[in-house]
Design a protein around this motif. Sequence first.
Motif, PDB file in Angstrom:
ATOM      1  N   GLU A  99      -3.667   3.313   8.514  1.00 46.65           N
ATOM      2  CA  GLU A  99      -3.774   3.083   9.948  1.00 46.65           C
ATOM      3  C   GLU A  99      -3.363   4.308  10.761  1.00 46.65           C
ATOM      4  O   GLU A  99      -3.985   4.628  11.781  1.00 46.65           O
ATOM      5  CB  GLU A  99      -2.917   1.883  10.344  1.00 46.65           C
ATOM      6  N   THR A 100      -2.316   5.013  10.325  1.00 44.96           N
ATOM      7  CA  THR A 100      -1.862   6.191  11.057  1.00 44.96           C
ATOM      8  C   THR A 100      -2.956   7.248  11.136  1.00 44.96           C
ATOM      9  O   THR A 100      -3.189   7.850  12.185  1.00 44.96           O
ATOM     10  CB  THR A 100      -0.616   6.793  10.379  1.00 44.96           C
ATOM     11  N   GLN A 125     -12.210   1.325   8.764  1.00 41.59           N
ATOM     12  CA  GLN A 125     -11.322   0.188   8.567  1.00 41.59           C
ATOM     13  C   GLN A 125      -9.904   0.656   8.238  1.00 41.59           C
ATOM     14  O   GLN A 125      -9.668   1.218   7.164  1.00 41.59           O
ATOM     15  CB  GLN A 125     -11.848  -0.690   7.418  1.00 41.59           C
ATOM     16  N   PRO A 126      -8.951   0.464   9.154  1.00 39.06           N
ATOM     17  CA  PRO A 126      -7.547   0.758   8.823  1.00 39.06           C
ATOM     18  C   PRO A 126      -7.102  -0.143   7.669  1.00 39.06           C
ATOM     19  O   PRO A 126      -7.229  -1.365   7.756  1.00 39.06           O
ATOM     20  CB  PRO A 126      -6.803   0.429  10.115  1.00 39.06           C
ATOM     21  N   SER A 127      -6.618   0.450   6.613  1.00 41.69           N
ATOM     22  CA  SER A 127      -6.332  -0.318   5.396  1.00 41.69           C
ATOM     23  C   SER A 127      -5.133   0.248   4.664  1.00 41.69           C
ATOM     24  O   SER A 127      -4.866   1.454   4.700  1.00 41.69           O
ATOM     25  CB  SER A 127      -7.546  -0.298   4.450  1.00 41.69           C
ATOM     26  N   GLY A 128      -4.453  -0.644   3.961  1.00 46.98           N
ATOM     27  CA  GLY A 128      -3.388  -0.223   3.072  1.00 46.98           C
ATOM     28  C   GLY A 128      -3.949   0.388   1.808  1.00 46.98           C
ATOM     29  O   GLY A 128      -5.147   0.324   1.532  1.00 46.98           O
ATOM     30  N   LEU A 238      18.109   6.246   8.638  1.00 48.94           N
ATOM     31  CA  LEU A 238      17.164   7.367   8.734  1.00 48.94           C
ATOM     32  C   LEU A 238      15.859   6.968   8.052  1.00 48.94           C
ATOM     33  O   LEU A 238      15.779   5.965   7.343  1.00 48.94           O
ATOM     34  CB  LEU A 238      17.743   8.614   8.066  1.00 48.94           C
ATOM     35  N   ALA A 239      14.834   7.797   8.239  1.00 46.29           N
ATOM     36  CA  ALA A 239      13.556   7.544   7.577  1.00 46.29           C
ATOM     37  C   ALA A 239      12.787   8.842   7.422  1.00 46.29           C
ATOM     38  O   ALA A 239      12.927   9.773   8.230  1.00 46.29           O
ATOM     39  CB  ALA A 239      12.716   6.536   8.367  1.00 46.29           C
ATOM     40  N   VAL A 240      11.985   8.918   6.371  1.00 52.52           N
ATOM     41  CA  VAL A 240      11.042  10.018   6.164  1.00 52.52           C
ATOM     42  C   VAL A 240       9.645   9.455   6.374  1.00 52.52           C
ATOM     43  O   VAL A 240       9.216   8.546   5.647  1.00 52.52           O
ATOM     44  CB  VAL A 240      11.165  10.620   4.743  1.00 52.52           C
ATOM     45  N   LEU A 241       8.943   9.981   7.387  1.00 54.70           N
ATOM     46  CA  LEU A 241       7.622   9.477   7.749  1.00 54.70           C
ATOM     47  C   LEU A 241       6.714  10.650   8.096  1.00 54.70           C
ATOM     48  O   LEU A 241       7.195  11.737   8.453  1.00 54.70           O
ATOM     49  CB  LEU A 241       7.707   8.532   8.957  1.00 54.70           C
ATOM     50  N   PRO A 242       5.381  10.451   8.022  1.00 52.31           N
ATOM     51  CA  PRO A 242       4.488  11.505   8.512  1.00 52.31           C
ATOM     52  C   PRO A 242       4.799  11.794   9.981  1.00 52.31           C
ATOM     53  O   PRO A 242       4.983  10.867  10.780  1.00 52.31           O
ATOM     54  CB  PRO A 242       3.091  10.889   8.335  1.00 52.31           C
ATOM     55  N   GLU A 243       4.842  13.058  10.319  1.00 53.53           N
ATOM     56  CA  GLU A 243       5.169  13.449  11.694  1.00 53.53           C
ATOM     57  C   GLU A 243       4.249  12.789  12.707  1.00 53.53           C
ATOM     58  O   GLU A 243       4.674  12.373  13.789  1.00 53.53           O
ATOM     59  CB  GLU A 243       5.080  14.975  11.798  1.00 53.53           C
ATOM     60  N   VAL A 244       2.959  12.676  12.344  1.00 49.75           N
ATOM     61  CA  VAL A 244       1.994  12.098  13.273  1.00 49.75           C
ATOM     62  C   VAL A 244       2.296  10.640  13.577  1.00 49.75           C
ATOM     63  O   VAL A 244       1.930  10.112  14.629  1.00 49.75           O
ATOM     64  CB  VAL A 244       0.563  12.256  12.706  1.00 49.75           C
ATOM     65  N   ALA A 245       3.004   9.961  12.642  1.00 47.49           N
ATOM     66  CA  ALA A 245       3.297   8.538  12.831  1.00 47.49           C
ATOM     67  C   ALA A 245       4.411   8.305  13.833  1.00 47.49           C
ATOM     68  O   ALA A 245       4.570   7.189  14.338  1.00 47.49           O
ATOM     69  CB  ALA A 245       3.655   7.894  11.491  1.00 47.49           C
TER      70      ALA A 245
END
Length: 296
Positions: A99-100, A125-128, A238-245
């Motif tokens: 989705e991101t 289609q945003p999908s897992g 804390l969290a590690v996530l894609p910067e764009v997210a």
Amino acid sequence: MRLTQLETFRTVARTLNFRRAAERLHYAQSSVTEQVQGLESDLGVTLFDRTGRKLRLTEAGARLLTYADQLLSLAEEARVAVTGQAVTPSGPLTLRAPETLCARRLPPLLTAFHARHPQVRLTVQPSGRADVRRGLQEAEIDLGLFLGRVPPGLDVACEEVAQEPLSLVAPPGHALAGRPGVTARELAACGFISTQTGCAYREIFESAWAEAGPLPQVVAEVGSVAAVARCVASGMGLAVLPEVAVMDELARGDVVALRWDALPRASVWMAWNAQRLSPAAAAFLRMTRESRAERR
């Protein structure tokens, strides 16, 4: 055997569903059935086992599928050689992606692709991760995007098309905020929030620690990236996530980024069925490669 019959047979063989094949080909379902039955009559063999709940290829059908791929590919090669013109991409093109990426990265590429190939009907289609994998396995989609590695055991062609910067985010006012950098030892004492095991974002979180040392404690597993970001903002961890997210959260100051030099980038992989790449899918893959080359 007619080429139209072979194309229809191949589509049914890939989807194992007459209705889905008809939708992809823009035929009436009755026309698809008639073409397959006509091919079976011409060859004097049964190509599909229709006795169970799920359609299956017979042994003869499986053999024909290999030749159908070769014949259709050769027919296109001959047409290009004789006319000097490649086929104009048209028809449906179905793509599944996290989705991101659908929300943040794909729109400019989709817009440019539509401008160049207006006859292609895009379905995004945003999908897992599991849905992308199933779509490729069952030939429901033409292209699939994976954030992180392509799942093992998936019989597809794949190519890295981009890299996503990762961001280590913390709640405002966290003890590590504002420092010029943090270390794995300091982070090991912190609680982290992550998505669930098997999710692409969980793999990204774990890969970030591949060379840094033991995984820190995961204090909560949350089902969506947006919810993870909100939990960080509320002070849970804390969290590690894609910067764009987390671009919006960072811009608003809901969360802050910590500088951890060991943090890697996440690869973005595009996958497709190497035996069945439609002209529209091939054109999208070319544009993706062009876009990556321009960013370098």
